[in-house]
Design a protein around this motif. Structure first.
Motif, PDB file in Angstrom:
ATOM      1  N   LEU A  47       0.676  -1.304   0.031  1.00 41.34           N
ATOM      2  CA  LEU A  47       0.102  -0.054   0.061  1.00 41.34           C
ATOM      3  C   LEU A  47       0.719   1.344  -0.134  1.00 41.34           C
ATOM      4  CD1 LEU A  47      -2.539  -1.352   2.874  1.00 41.34           C
ATOM      5  CD2 LEU A  47      -2.791  -1.068   0.234  1.00 41.34           C
ATOM      6  N   PHE A  48       2.062   1.325   0.538  1.00 42.33           N
ATOM      7  CA  PHE A  48       2.951   2.378   0.740  1.00 42.33           C
ATOM      8  C   PHE A  48       4.216   1.902   0.306  1.00 42.33           C
ATOM      9  CE2 PHE A  48      -0.316   2.144   3.965  1.00 42.33           C
ATOM     10  CZ  PHE A  48      -1.065   3.552   3.750  1.00 42.33           C
ATOM     11  N   GLU A  49       5.083   3.152   0.254  1.00 43.40           N
ATOM     12  CA  GLU A  49       6.508   3.001   0.136  1.00 43.40           C
ATOM     13  C   GLU A  49       7.167   3.329   1.352  1.00 43.40           C
ATOM     14  OE1 GLU A  49       8.952   4.829  -3.194  1.00 43.40           O
ATOM     15  OE2 GLU A  49       9.111   6.356  -1.794  1.00 43.40           O
ATOM     16  N   LEU A  50       7.778   2.105   1.989  1.00 38.97           N
ATOM     17  CA  LEU A  50       8.272   2.367   3.227  1.00 38.97           C
ATOM     18  C   LEU A  50       9.458   3.040   3.269  1.00 38.97           C
ATOM     19  CD1 LEU A  50       7.125  -1.186   4.513  1.00 38.97           C
ATOM     20  CD2 LEU A  50       6.080   0.920   4.498  1.00 38.97           C
ATOM     21  N   HIS A  51       9.804   3.807   4.301  1.00 42.80           N
ATOM     22  CA  HIS A  51      11.172   4.306   4.548  1.00 42.80           C
ATOM     23  C   HIS A  51      11.636   4.116   5.940  1.00 42.80           C
ATOM     24  CE1 HIS A  51      11.147   7.175   1.055  1.00 42.80           C
ATOM     25  NE2 HIS A  51       9.988   6.719   0.991  1.00 42.80           N
ATOM     26  N   VAL A  52      13.174   4.058   6.182  1.00 41.71           N
ATOM     27  CA  VAL A  52      13.311   4.202   7.726  1.00 41.71           C
ATOM     28  C   VAL A  52      14.000   5.676   7.985  1.00 41.71           C
ATOM     29  CG1 VAL A  52      15.058   3.053   9.355  1.00 41.71           C
ATOM     30  CG2 VAL A  52      13.577   1.609   7.793  1.00 41.71           C
ATOM     31  N   TYR A  53      13.675   6.259   9.086  1.00 39.04           N
ATOM     32  CA  TYR A  53      14.181   7.392   9.466  1.00 39.04           C
ATOM     33  C   TYR A  53      14.558   7.419  10.905  1.00 39.04           C
ATOM     34  CZ  TYR A  53      14.994  12.593   9.039  1.00 39.04           C
ATOM     35  OH  TYR A  53      15.368  13.973   8.859  1.00 39.04           O
ATOM     36  N   THR A  54      15.813   7.509  11.206  1.00 35.55           N
ATOM     37  CA  THR A  54      16.177   7.230  12.697  1.00 35.55           C
ATOM     38  C   THR A  54      17.301   8.157  13.097  1.00 35.55           C
ATOM     39  OG1 THR A  54      17.315   5.670  14.189  1.00 35.55           O
ATOM     40  CG2 THR A  54      17.846   5.555  11.996  1.00 35.55           C
ATOM     41  N   MET A  55      17.377   8.532  14.055  1.00 33.61           N
ATOM     42  CA  MET A  55      18.685   9.609  14.633  1.00 33.61           C
ATOM     43  C   MET A  55      19.644   8.446  15.274  1.00 33.61           C
ATOM     44  SD  MET A  55      17.795  12.358  13.831  1.00 33.61           S
ATOM     45  CE  MET A  55      18.897  13.535  14.882  1.00 33.61           C
TER      46      MET A  55
END
Length: 73
Positions: A19-27
């Protein structure tokens, strides 16, 4: 690090990737992010190269900005 995956995480992400384009965003550091993503997404099919960490942020270390994922207004 000790990482424990929530039950059903892989199945949930598999459904969401349809359903979505998945991303990982982390500090966290890029090395840490790649390690955790490697555990979650062993074949690299869910996130691909869409993993951003504090090493890619370009902002002060205590801030995130979605403009790093989507550089538009």
């Amino acid at each position: 690090y000790y990482v424990r995956l929530r039950p059903g995480l892989r199945e949930f992400l598999q459904e969401m990737t349809a359903l979505f384009e998945l991303h990982v965003y982390t500090m966290g550091s890029h090395e840490y992010a790649q390690g955790v993503v490697g555990l979650i997404d062993e074949g690299g099919r869910l996130f691909g190269d869409r993993v951003l960490s504090r090493d890619h942020n370009g902002l002060p270390e205590d801030r995130k900005a979605l403009q790093r994922l989507f550089p538009c207004d």
